[in-house]
Design an enzyme around this catalytic site. Sequence first.
Site, PDB file in Angstrom:
ATOM      1  N   HIS A 220       0.923  -1.129   0.072  1.00  0.00           N
ATOM      2  CA  HIS A 220      -0.103  -0.080  -0.150  1.00  0.00           C
ATOM      3  C   HIS A 220       0.949   1.317  -0.028  1.00  0.00           C
ATOM      4  O   HIS A 220       1.497   1.474  -1.043  1.00  0.00           O
ATOM      5  CB  HIS A 220      -1.086   0.198   1.319  1.00  0.00           C
ATOM      6  CG  HIS A 220      -2.036   0.904   1.351  1.00  0.00           C
ATOM      7  ND1 HIS A 220      -2.526   1.836   0.077  1.00  0.00           N
ATOM      8  CD2 HIS A 220      -2.995   1.051   2.200  1.00  0.00           C
ATOM      9  CE1 HIS A 220      -3.272   2.398   0.596  1.00  0.00           C
ATOM     10  NE2 HIS A 220      -4.046   1.998   1.750  1.00  0.00           N
ATOM     11  N   HIS A 259      -2.017  -2.050  -9.812  1.00  0.00           N
ATOM     12  CA  HIS A 259      -2.926  -1.664  -9.025  1.00  0.00           C
ATOM     13  C   HIS A 259      -4.140  -2.393  -8.895  1.00  0.00           C
ATOM     14  O   HIS A 259      -4.536  -2.900  -9.981  1.00  0.00           O
ATOM     15  CB  HIS A 259      -3.558  -0.364  -9.330  1.00  0.00           C
ATOM     16  CG  HIS A 259      -4.009   0.717  -8.315  1.00  0.00           C
ATOM     17  ND1 HIS A 259      -5.502   0.620  -8.127  1.00  0.00           N
ATOM     18  CD2 HIS A 259      -3.495   1.464  -7.408  1.00  0.00           C
ATOM     19  CE1 HIS A 259      -5.674   1.304  -7.107  1.00  0.00           C
ATOM     20  NE2 HIS A 259      -4.607   1.859  -6.756  1.00  0.00           N
ATOM     21  N   ASP A 313       2.472   5.553  -6.389  1.00  0.00           N
ATOM     22  CA  ASP A 313       3.780   5.510  -5.874  1.00  0.00           C
ATOM     23  C   ASP A 313       4.990   5.667  -6.509  1.00  0.00           C
ATOM     24  O   ASP A 313       6.022   6.066  -6.161  1.00  0.00           O
ATOM     25  CB  ASP A 313       4.040   4.545  -4.771  1.00  0.00           C
ATOM     26  CG  ASP A 313       2.822   4.505  -3.694  1.00  0.00           C
ATOM     27  OD1 ASP A 313       2.581   5.491  -2.913  1.00  0.00           O
ATOM     28  OD2 ASP A 313       2.143   3.298  -3.796  1.00  0.00           O
TER      29      ASP A 313
HETATM   30  N1  COA Z   1       5.391  -6.028 -10.532  1.00  0.00           N
HETATM   31  C1  COA Z   1       5.514  -7.281 -11.176  1.00  0.00           C
HETATM   32  N2  COA Z   1       4.319  -8.034 -11.183  1.00  0.00           N
HETATM   33  C2  COA Z   1       3.299  -7.661 -10.858  1.00  0.00           C
HETATM   34  C3  COA Z   1       3.058  -6.309 -10.192  1.00  0.00           C
HETATM   35  C4  COA Z   1       4.374  -5.694 -10.001  1.00  0.00           C
HETATM   36  N3  COA Z   1       4.143  -4.562  -9.264  1.00  0.00           N
HETATM   37  N4  COA Z   1       1.934  -6.226  -9.729  1.00  0.00           N
HETATM   38  C5  COA Z   1       1.102  -7.163 -10.037  1.00  0.00           C
HETATM   39  N5  COA Z   1       2.047  -7.994 -10.842  1.00  0.00           N
HETATM   40  C6  COA Z   1       1.465  -9.406 -11.533  1.00  0.00           C
HETATM   41  C7  COA Z   1       1.281 -10.394 -10.246  1.00  0.00           C
HETATM   42  O1  COA Z   1       2.581 -11.081 -10.135  1.00  0.00           O
HETATM   43  C8  COA Z   1       0.315 -11.298 -10.780  1.00  0.00           C
HETATM   44  O2  COA Z   1       0.825 -12.140 -11.897  1.00  0.00           O
HETATM   45  P1  COA Z   1       0.221 -13.484 -12.254  1.00  0.00           P
HETATM   46  O3  COA Z   1      -1.186 -13.443 -12.781  1.00  0.00           O
HETATM   47  O4  COA Z   1       1.198 -13.860 -13.517  1.00  0.00           O
HETATM   48  O5  COA Z   1       0.405 -14.427 -10.973  1.00  0.00           O
HETATM   49  C9  COA Z   1      -0.671 -10.267 -11.647  1.00  0.00           C
HETATM   50  O6  COA Z   1       0.060  -9.079 -12.174  1.00  0.00           O
HETATM   51  C10 COA Z   1      -1.716  -9.674 -10.545  1.00  0.00           C
HETATM   52  O7  COA Z   1      -1.221  -9.356  -9.519  1.00  0.00           O
HETATM   53  P2  COA Z   1      -1.747  -9.341  -8.093  1.00  0.00           P
HETATM   54  O8  COA Z   1      -0.752  -9.119  -7.064  1.00  0.00           O
HETATM   55  O9  COA Z   1      -2.677 -10.781  -7.911  1.00  0.00           O
HETATM   56  O10 COA Z   1      -2.777  -8.163  -8.216  1.00  0.00           O
HETATM   57  P3  COA Z   1      -3.435  -7.404  -6.847  1.00  0.00           P
HETATM   58  O11 COA Z   1      -4.361  -6.786  -7.496  1.00  0.00           O
HETATM   59  O12 COA Z   1      -3.909  -8.417  -5.758  1.00  0.00           O
HETATM   60  O13 COA Z   1      -2.542  -6.470  -6.405  1.00  0.00           O
HETATM   61  C11 COA Z   1      -0.973  -4.925  -5.824  1.00  0.00           C
HETATM   62  C12 COA Z   1      -2.333  -5.042  -6.687  1.00  0.00           C
HETATM   63  C13 COA Z   1      -1.042  -3.169  -6.046  1.00  0.00           C
HETATM   64  C14 COA Z   1      -0.865  -5.292  -4.451  1.00  0.00           C
HETATM   65  C15 COA Z   1       0.189  -5.339  -6.837  1.00  0.00           C
HETATM   66  O14 COA Z   1       0.151  -4.936  -8.201  1.00  0.00           O
HETATM   67  C16 COA Z   1       1.576  -5.139  -6.024  1.00  0.00           C
HETATM   68  O15 COA Z   1       1.831  -5.692  -5.186  1.00  0.00           O
HETATM   69  N6  COA Z   1       2.272  -3.710  -6.516  1.00  0.00           N
HETATM   70  C17 COA Z   1       3.508  -3.437  -5.872  1.00  0.00           C
HETATM   71  C18 COA Z   1       3.329  -2.809  -4.747  1.00  0.00           C
HETATM   72  C19 COA Z   1       2.783  -1.299  -4.984  1.00  0.00           C
HETATM   73  O16 COA Z   1       3.166  -0.578  -5.795  1.00  0.00           O
HETATM   74  N7  COA Z   1       1.546  -0.883  -4.096  1.00  0.00           N
HETATM   75  C20 COA Z   1       1.005   0.236  -4.134  1.00  0.00           C
HETATM   76  C21 COA Z   1      -0.244   0.306  -4.619  1.00  0.00           C
HETATM   77  S1  COA Z   1      -0.913   1.821  -4.951  1.00  0.00           S
END
Ligand code: COA
Length: 378
Positions: A220, A259, A313
């Site tokens: 987050h 996201h 971010d």
């Molecule tokens: N880098 C690389 N791959 C990513 C990614 C990232 N930042 N964010 C998502 N993915 C990939 C996942 O590995 C997954 O791949 P798969 O389908 O092959 O397994 C797919 O995209 C879906 O990701 P998931 O984590 O299930 O999506 P989510 O909706 O649960 O997560 C976040 C959303 C924000 C938690 C996630 O994108 C993330 O961890 N981002 C990095 C942290 C971040 O910047 N957070 C701030 C958010 S405002």
Amino acid sequence: MSTAAKGLAGVVAAETEMSFIDGERGVLEYVGIPIDELARNSTFEETVFLLWNRRLPTASELESFASEIRAAYGIPQRALDMINSLPDSAEPMHVLRSLISYLALEDDNPNSVDPSEVRSKAIRLLAQAPIITAAFDRKRRGVEFVAPDASLSLAGNFLYMLNGEKPTETMERALDVCLILHADHGLNASTFTSRVIISTLSDIYSALTGAVGALRGPLHGGANEGVMLMLNEIGSLDEVEPYVMGKLSRKEKIMGMGHRVYKTLDPRATYLKTLAEQLARDTNNYDLYEKSRNVEQIMEREVGAKGIYPNVDFYSATTYHCIGLRLDLFTPMFAISRISGWTGHCLEQLAAGRLIRPSAEYIGPHEQPYVPIGDRSS
Ligand code: COA
């Protein structure tokens, strides 16, 4: 039998009149006004008024609202003493969380959920969070506390208290824009946390303490710090490609990318990208901007089809660095702004008046025997 929505994805759990997000089209509006309009034309104080009152203020309303916030600049002496007694190694997010919790003890009526009282507490917390953060940062650097200056905006005062000198107009405006962009964002994890807590008719201090805790996580608000760590780890532009490819091949996340709601560019990132580029040029940090842009390009090429783009971010890391914020103040900066959204949502939740209590899908066994302790095997 219903099944659990993993991560509550797609679940609509509250109504709000504050922000609207269309993740497919990359739209964010506060009370119907596109975020880039606000970033270009508004101030943080005006944006908070908009979020809390669902309309823009008149000139005199804005004047008195801003004065109300400025009149609340200051923290009780005991809170300052507490900050001065903390270990220098403390994380500023832990400090902010602890001090918000402590401020309940300085309030004669901390538990009131009367809307006008909650609003007054919200104003105070909004004014106090930057002061707590700046006071701790100066304390750990071994420099004297700088008293707040009520002639300055919230952004200006924060920079003044951190640095001991008034910020330039450019830096104050840049920080003000960041505050606008981070103010509210639907039912994100920390906002949901605050709504769950206030829905039990607990108090605003507890709601915000929980929200700061939720925001701290690297998935987050903590991601902005993660982005900066990544940019520092990538020594030069040539190293961007192997760094990103290595992370992807190990299935590691690139911070500041992806996201839950946006499957296209986060409109806040679009705005921050321009701001980061301009500030990076002005402050001799262009390499940081270039590294970020290269990471973005490689991610688009590799995983753009999955809808993974920069989020708020990603470019805020470069922006905050150029403004001169220390790395571990990036997430507190987010919190300082989001207090406006959290408190606005708490007021909405109190008006909605229903306990938030979803269900869990039980996935364990049934009708098990109770085995006496002496008969159990390990
Ligand atoms: N880098 C690389 N791959 C990513 C990614 C990232 N930042 N964010 C998502 N993915 C990939 C996942 O590995 C997954 O791949 P798969 O389908 O092959 O397994 C797919 O995209 C879906 O990701 P998931 O984590 O299930 O999506 P989510 O909706 O649960 O997560 C976040 C959303 C924000 C938690 C996630 O994108 C993330 O961890 N981002 C990095 C942290 C971040 O910047 N957070 C701030 C958010 S405002």
